[in-house]
Structures are given as structure tokens and as C-alpha cells.
Design an enzyme around this catalytic site. Structure first.
Site, PDB file in Angstrom:
ATOM      1  N   ARG A 108      43.947  25.883  40.147  1.00 50.51           N
ATOM      2  CA  ARG A 108      42.822  25.248  39.449  1.00 50.51           C
ATOM      3  C   ARG A 108      42.515  26.095  38.220  1.00 50.51           C
ATOM      4  NH1 ARG A 108      37.565  26.286  38.550  1.00 50.51           N
ATOM      5  NH2 ARG A 108      35.982  24.655  38.596  1.00 50.51           N
ATOM      6  N   ASP A 130      40.575  27.197  35.323  1.00 52.89           N
ATOM      7  CA  ASP A 130      39.129  27.126  35.116  1.00 52.89           C
ATOM      8  C   ASP A 130      38.748  27.093  33.636  1.00 52.89           C
ATOM      9  OD1 ASP A 130      36.324  27.615  36.247  1.00 52.89           O
ATOM     10  OD2 ASP A 130      36.515  29.293  34.860  1.00 52.89           O
ATOM     11  N   GLU A 150      40.287  22.079  34.934  1.00 51.11           N
ATOM     12  CA  GLU A 150      38.836  21.874  34.984  1.00 51.11           C
ATOM     13  C   GLU A 150      38.286  21.775  33.576  1.00 51.11           C
ATOM     14  OE1 GLU A 150      34.468  23.460  35.621  1.00 51.11           O
ATOM     15  OE2 GLU A 150      36.060  24.606  34.677  1.00 51.11           O
ATOM     16  N   ASP A 190      29.250  23.285  40.957  1.00 48.52           N
ATOM     17  CA  ASP A 190      28.554  23.370  39.670  1.00 48.52           C
ATOM     18  C   ASP A 190      27.427  22.342  39.584  1.00 48.52           C
ATOM     19  OD1 ASP A 190      29.705  25.563  38.409  1.00 48.52           O
ATOM     20  OD2 ASP A 190      31.412  24.399  37.672  1.00 48.52           O
TER      21      ASP A 190
HETATM   22  C1  GLC Z   1      33.884  26.890  35.593  1.00 46.86           C
HETATM   23  C2  GLC Z   1      33.308  27.108  36.978  1.00 46.86           C
HETATM   24  C3  GLC Z   1      31.905  27.614  36.876  1.00 46.86           C
HETATM   25  C4  GLC Z   1      31.888  28.881  36.075  1.00 46.86           C
HETATM   26  C5  GLC Z   1      32.594  28.693  34.724  1.00 46.86           C
HETATM   27  C6  GLC Z   1      32.876  29.999  34.073  1.00 46.86           C
HETATM   28  O1  GLC Z   1      33.254  25.871  34.930  1.00 46.86           O
HETATM   29  O2  GLC Z   1      33.374  25.922  37.711  1.00 46.86           O
HETATM   30  O3  GLC Z   1      31.330  27.808  38.138  1.00 46.86           O
HETATM   31  O4  GLC Z   1      30.563  29.260  35.837  1.00 46.86           O
HETATM   32  O5  GLC Z   1      33.838  28.065  34.849  1.00 46.86           O
HETATM   33  O6  GLC Z   1      33.965  30.650  34.677  1.00 46.86           O
HETATM   34  C1  GLC Z   2      31.418  24.740  32.526  1.00 41.95           C
HETATM   35  C2  GLC Z   2      30.383  25.245  33.497  1.00 41.95           C
HETATM   36  C3  GLC Z   2      29.583  24.159  34.094  1.00 41.95           C
HETATM   37  C4  GLC Z   2      29.029  23.329  33.011  1.00 41.95           C
HETATM   38  C5  GLC Z   2      30.130  22.891  32.082  1.00 41.95           C
HETATM   39  C6  GLC Z   2      29.633  22.101  30.939  1.00 41.95           C
HETATM   40  O1  GLC Z   2      32.389  23.962  33.140  1.00 41.95           O
HETATM   41  O2  GLC Z   2      30.991  25.906  34.526  1.00 41.95           O
HETATM   42  O3  GLC Z   2      28.555  24.699  34.849  1.00 41.95           O
HETATM   43  O4  GLC Z   2      28.385  22.213  33.538  1.00 41.95           O
HETATM   44  O5  GLC Z   2      30.806  23.995  31.583  1.00 41.95           O
HETATM   45  O6  GLC Z   2      28.825  22.845  30.099  1.00 41.95           O
END
Ligand code: GLC
Ligand code: GLC
Length: 628
Positions: A266, A268, A310, A381
Site C-alpha cells: 500500500r 502511502d 493511496e 483516516d
Molecule cells: C496517509 C495515511 C494517513 C497519514 C498520511 C501521512 O494518508 O493514511 O494516516 O497521516 O498518509 O503519512
Molecule cells: C492524506 C491524509 C488524510 C487526508 C488526505 C486528504 O491522505 O492522510 O488524512 O484526508 O490526505 O487531505
């Protein structure tokens, strides 16, 4: 003998390198071709791939072969995911081994162990601030134990997903520490500036991810005299992906983890990986070039592995993560279907599916190549209201107005709401207000219980099961977030934990309630009912190959704003899936169903014939049906 095996192995590598050459090198030429060390970089990359392949354990090489032969393995109807924090679910990695029967009972064939690599000490953004990608969080166990879990999962046919944070490392990572000491090589791994001028120039077009507790996108460190790019928290330093050395380091890490037995990486926060002055620095074209190149590297040296990307962004911006245009079929195998999630909550609040039907019907193709969605209703999240002003206007809504309504509704302050939630990172400058809360609490269960209202409780349970039935049928891998199979409520205890109190996302990251889980097959409480319902949904999904993700998803207009409908276009004939987003009974004309190609009128979900009364079928409140 040994020599023959080695040369067969070399030959396989050569074939795979060949297969993916056109996916890999043109991307790298585009990204790094102008770099003075480019030729050396290419040589080193090939060496890295070859080395990782040579080090790959024999059982994983067999799996590579098997998945080369069955490339649709992750798109099949028997895939169902479960997402959890190791400590909150089972204490430690060893503990996970004791919980596999529970997961099998639910019908799970994919688990996402939330961040499990070694995080920085103290607040680590739930583990997304990684200081060592080659070690397991010592609180959870060791790398040897991780491999033991991977092997046990594989033996049960359960795929293993873990996080690989690409956008940033913890400032305690060895690279960051060297950079802070002044080592120029490692300073170039990050985005560091001597003066605030450039940060200020970039900042003009950037948004803030955590405006509340980590405002701004840069941090000034007077002790070493630099401004460092920190999109998320101060302790998360953005990597400089324009530096080919970073690409190479991450490929090594990626294949190291692949060789430990990971099936799904995944990736990130990928949207943020490339920076361009004057833009939001999200989803720039180079991001997709990097992601395609990384995917090609996995495909060469660890082809059993797939990538889940993601990117929590609006509908138009999200699709490219599944490969669009020249990246078609070559980028993420999976990406989160954020719009499906957002639209579920939007329709639930308004009892009106017009916007949902419009957004899902207009912006998404019926089929994807070599890819599918990760479908979900809740995750760890917050929920951001990714509804564009244009889409809202199409349905006669004001974008800002609708988004504000949704926040108020799910925060629990809108008159008549059924939800209990909390704000996350309200940003007065933009009016943006995101929401935290568990599936069950947002769907009305917490309020119903506190009011002692049994019929409201029943409606909440039906909303939850409708959500699970929606993500199980839509197309993709449904991901159940830990506790949502037991209707877990909000956990307000996070406010007393110093490292969590500032971050309301901990509201929906409770510890697993093993008492409830033990009682799941008894009683008639919400936990038992939701568990039984969820288990049934996943079993019915598994029993119906028509839901294979390669079969298209066509959004239908059923002519009733309270209902959402789509057809899964299976070669054996369509399956029309219906969802009632209201607390009223709704009729659907049997002729409409027949016109959409379903004639037997059998509900695959309940596995019962659909009852037709005077030419109509009647859907109870929050009904879900998969009609073939
Ligand atoms: C992703 C994760 C979130 C985290 C962010 C920064 O969006 O899902 O939980 O805060 O990345 O690593
Ligand atoms: C990242 C963060 C999440 C947030 C998103 C959009 O994925 O982890 O918390 O919602 O950005 O800003």
C-alpha cells in the site's frame, strides 16, 4: 543440477525484464534522463532487481509463477479484505496468529496490517512516520515473526498487505539524520532550502493537510539552518523524488519487503510525491511516471506482488492512479475508491442519490485494465468531502453548502441527524471541515443506543449492512475496517492519550473488543447482527463469480432519487444491484429490471426469488439486493 536451476532462474529473470522493459525505461528516461549519473543509475537499478530476484525465497518464486498464470487473482469474487492495527487487534504479530480463525470465520482472504515498520518514538502519525523500513516495529515483534505470519497467512490463502510510505520518512530515519548533520548527499534525499524564499513561493499554491496541528508545509530548523519540506507533520520529511538515488533506495526497500512475503504494497500518500512551483503539488504527471516505474520493478523481480495506491483526491484526479492514457494497465493494481465512500455518506445524509448517481456514472469507466478498486466505507483516516463544485452544481447544489452540510450532519450538530462524529482539521481559511467517527456511530447506532431507541437501532444496523453490501458488489476488493463487522462505536478514550489527543482520527481507531467478538454467534445485539450480516454478504459475494472485478460496473438510473442502482456486467448476464438510501419502503417496477436484462428475478444476496406484487418489487428501508 544446481547449475541448471540457476540458469533457468536467470532465464526467467531475463524474460520478465524483457516483458516490462517498455514499462520501465521510458519512464526513467523521462524522469531522470537529464541527470549526470543517469547511466550509472540504470546499471545499478538492473543490478538491484537482479539481486532481489536472486534472493527471493523459492516458495515466493512459485507464487510468482502462479500469479503470472492467474493474473486476475486479486479481482476475483473470493477476495475480501480486513484492515487492522496489529497492537489494537492482537497485541503483537504473534498474537495475530491466534486470530486467523476469527478472520476465516468472517470470510477474509486479504489482511492489511496497518503501519508495522519501525516508527519514530512518540507520536508517529499512527506509524506513518517510519525511521527504518527494514525493521518491524519492536512493539509488535521481529522481522522473523513477521515472516512467520506471512507464511501462515499464505498457507491459508490470505494475502498480506502492508504500508510503504513513499512521500516521506521520519526525521529520525538514518538518511534524515545524516542530512541534518550536513551531509550533502543525504540533504539531496529531501527538499531542503537555505532561505525561506522558495518555500514561500511554493506555499502560495499549496493546501495544508493538517492545518490544525501541523500548519504550513515547511519547517525551519535553525540548528542546521534549513527549511525542510514537511507536507504532513513536522517529523515527516518529504523525500526528493527528483533524485534518482531516492528511487533506487526505495526499490531496494520495496523488494526487500516483497521478499519477506508481502503480497500487496500500500503506497502511502502518493499524490504528493512530485513538486512543481505554482501547483498544489499533488498528482503531477511525474507521480504517475514514478508509480508506473515502481510497478514495473515489482513485476520484474517479485511479480506476485501488486500495488495499492493511496490517493485521497477528487474523482477525476483519482482514476489515473489505476492507469490512464499511456499508463493504462501499468500503474496501481488497486486504488481506494474515495468517491464511492464519500457518496455513500452523502446519500445517507440526504436520502437522495442523485449526486451519487451523477458522480459515479459520469467520472468512472465501466471497466479498468489490470486494475480494480479498493472499495471501503470507513478506514483509519478522516472523511474529506471530495465533492467538486461542478458536480454539486449539476445536481442543483452549492459545493461549499453541501460540504458544510455533510460536516455538520456527521459531526452530529445538524438538526435531526442520526450521526455522532467529530471534526478533523477544520480549516477556517478554506471552510474545509473533515470528519472522524466509526462506521456504526456515523450511521446512527451510538445515538440510537444512547436514546434507548430500538427502531433507530435497527435502522442503523440496516445502514451498516447496506454499506457492506454496496462495497461487496460494486467491483473491487471490499475492505472491512477492524470493528466495522461488529458495529464498534466511537472510542472517546483517545483524548486521554497524550500522543493521540490532538488527532481525532483516534476516535475511530479503537481496540478490538474481543468480548463482543467471542459473543458474535450469540444473542441479538447489534454486534451479533452486524457480524452475521457481514459474514453472509461476503459468503454470497464469494459464491457469485459474476461479481468478478473484470465484469464492468454500469451505473443505472432507476428513476427514484431514494435508490442507487448499478449493473455488474457478467458474461452470464447482468446482476442489477439495488440500494435503498431511505427509511421508507420503495417500489421498483419489475419491467424496469427486465429491461435491464434480468429475467429470473433471483436475489443473489438473500439467495431467494424476488417477490413481485402487481408488477412491483418492494424494497424495505435500507434494502440491498443483487438481482440476477
Ligand atoms: C496517509 C495515511 C494517513 C497519514 C498520511 C501521512 O494518508 O493514511 O494516516 O497521516 O498518509 O503519512
Ligand atoms: C492524506 C491524509 C488524510 C487526508 C488526505 C486528504 O491522505 O492522510 O488524512 O484526508 O490526505 O487531505
Amino acid at each position: 543440477m544446481a547449475k541448471a536451476a540457476a540458469s533457468a532462474d536467470d532465464e526467467i529473470f531475463a524474460l520478465r525484464l524483457d516483458r516490462s522493459a517498455n514499462d520501465l525505461w521510458p519512464m526513467l528516461d523521462g524522469l531522470y534522463g537529464g541527470h549526470p549519473d543517469y547511466a550509472t543509475f540504470c546499471t545499478n537499478l538492473e543490478k538491484t532487481l537482479r539481486k532481489a530476484w536472486a534472493a527471493r525465497p523459492a516458495d515466493l518464486k512459485r507464487l510468482d509463477l502462479r500469479r503470472d498464470l492467474e493474473p486476475d487473482w486479486f479481482q476475483r469474487a473470493d477476495m475480501a479484505g480486513y484492515v487492522f492495527y496489529i497492537d489494537r487487534f492482537a497485541g503483537t504479530l504473534k498474537g495475530v496468529l491466534d486470530k486467523l480463525d476469527y478472520l476465516e470465520d468472517l470470510g477474509i482472504s486479504y489482511v492489511h496490517l496497518m503501519p508495522c515498520l519501525k516508527p519514530r518514538p512518540g507520536d508517529s502519525d499512527g506509524g506513518y512516520s517510519v525511521m527504518d523500513y527494514r525493521q518491524i516495529n519492536p512493539a509488535y515483534g521481529t522481522m522473523a515473526e513477521f515472516e512467520e505470519v506471512a507464511t501462515a497467512l499464505r498457507a491459508r490463502g490470505i494475502s498480506l498487505c502492508i504500508d510503504l510510505v513513499l512521500n516521506h520518512t521520519a526525521k529520525e530515519h538514518a538518511w534524515a539524520k545524516k542530512a541534518a548533520k550536513g551531509d550533502a548527499r543525504y540533504q539531496d534525499y529531501y527538499l531542503m532550502f537555505d532561505t525561506p524564499d522558495q518555500p514561500d513561493a511554493y506555499a502560495r499554491s499549496l493546501v495544508e493537510v493538517f492545518p490544525d496541528h501541523a500548519p504550513g508545509n515547511f519547517t525551519h530548523y535553525p540548528d542546521f539552518g534549513k527549511w525542510v519540506w514537511t507536507t504532513f507533520n513536522e517529523h515527516q520529511w518529504d523525500l526528493n523524488w527528483a533524485n534518482p538515488k531516492v528511487f533506487l533506495e526505495i526499490v531496494e526497500v520495496m523488494l526487500f519487503l516483497a521478499n519477506r512475503g508481502v503480497d500487496v504494497l500500500r503506497l502511502d500518500a502518493v499524490a504528493f510525491m512530485w513538486k512543481r512551483l505554482g501547483t498544489r503539488c499533488q498528482s503531477e504527471p511525474e507521480v504517475h511516471m514514478i508509480l508506473q516505474a515502481l510497478r514495473a520493478c515489482s513485476r520484474i523481480a517479485a511479480p506476485a506482488v501488486i500495488h495499492l495506491e493511496e490517493a485521497i483526491v477528487g474523482p477525476a484526479e483519482m482514476l489515473p492512479y489505476l492507469g490512464r492514457g499511456r499508463h493504462d494497465g501499468k500503474e496501481g493494481n488497486l486504488a481506494y475508491h474515495n468517491s464511492l465512500m464519500v457518496q455513500f455518506w452523502s446519500s445517507l445524509a440526504t436520502r437522495n442519490t442523485d449526486l451519487m448517481t451523477h458522480v459515479l456514472g459520469t467520472h468512472f469507466p465501466e471497466t479498468l485494465r489490470n486494475a480494480t478498486y479498493a472499495t471501503y466505507i470507513r478506514c483509519h483516516d478522516d472523511i474529506g468531502w471530495a465533492v467538486t463544485d461542478e458536480d454539486a452544481a449539476q445536481k442543483g447544489l452549492s459545493g461549499p453548502g453541501h460540504r458544510a452540510f455533510l460536516s455538520d450532519f456527521y459531526e452530529g450538530i445538524f438538526p435531526g441527524t442520526f450521526a455522532r462524529g467529530a471534526l478533523f482539521q477544520a480549516n477556517p481559511a478554506t471552510g474545509d471541515k473533515r470528519i472522524s467517527g466509526s462506521f456504526a456511530s456515523l450511521a446512527g447506532l451510538e445515538q440510537a443506543i444512547s436514546h434507548g431507541d430500538v427502531s433507530a437501532e435497527d435502522l442503523a444496523i440496516q445502514r451498516i449492512l447496506m454499506g457492506h453490501a454496496l462495497i461487496a458488489a460494486f467491483g473491487g476488493i471490499p475492505l472491512i475496517y477492524m470493528g466495522d463487522e461488529l458495529a464498534s462505536l466511537n472510542d472517546y478514550g483517545y483524548r486521554d492519550v497524550p500522543d493521540h489527543a490532538h488527532d481525532s482520527r483516534w476516535l475511530h481507531r479503537p481496540r478490538m473488543d474481543w468480548y463482543l467478538a467471542a459473543e458474535r454467534h450469540h444473542g441479538v445485539g447489534p454486534a451479533a447482527r452486524v457480524f452475521a450480516g457481514t459474514k453472509h454478504i461476503l459468503a454470497r459475494r464469494r459464491a457469485n463469480p459474476a461479481l468478478h472485478a473484470q465484469n464492468g460496473t454500469r451505473i443505472l438510473d432507476v428513476g427514484d432519487s431514494g435508490l442507487f442502482a448499478f449493473a455488474r456486467l457478467a458474461p452470464t448476464g447482468p446482476v442489477v444491484c439495488l440500494f435503498n438510501f431511505t427509511e421508507n419502503w420503495r417500489p421498483v417496477a419489475a419491467d424496469w429490471l427486465r429491461a435491464n436484462g434480468v429475467s429470473a428475478l433471483h436475489d443473489l444476496l438473500s439467495d431467494h426469488p424476488v417477490e413481485v406484487t402487481a408488477g412491483q418489487i418492494w424494497l424495505p428501508p435500507y434494502a440491498r439486493a443483487w438481482i440476477a
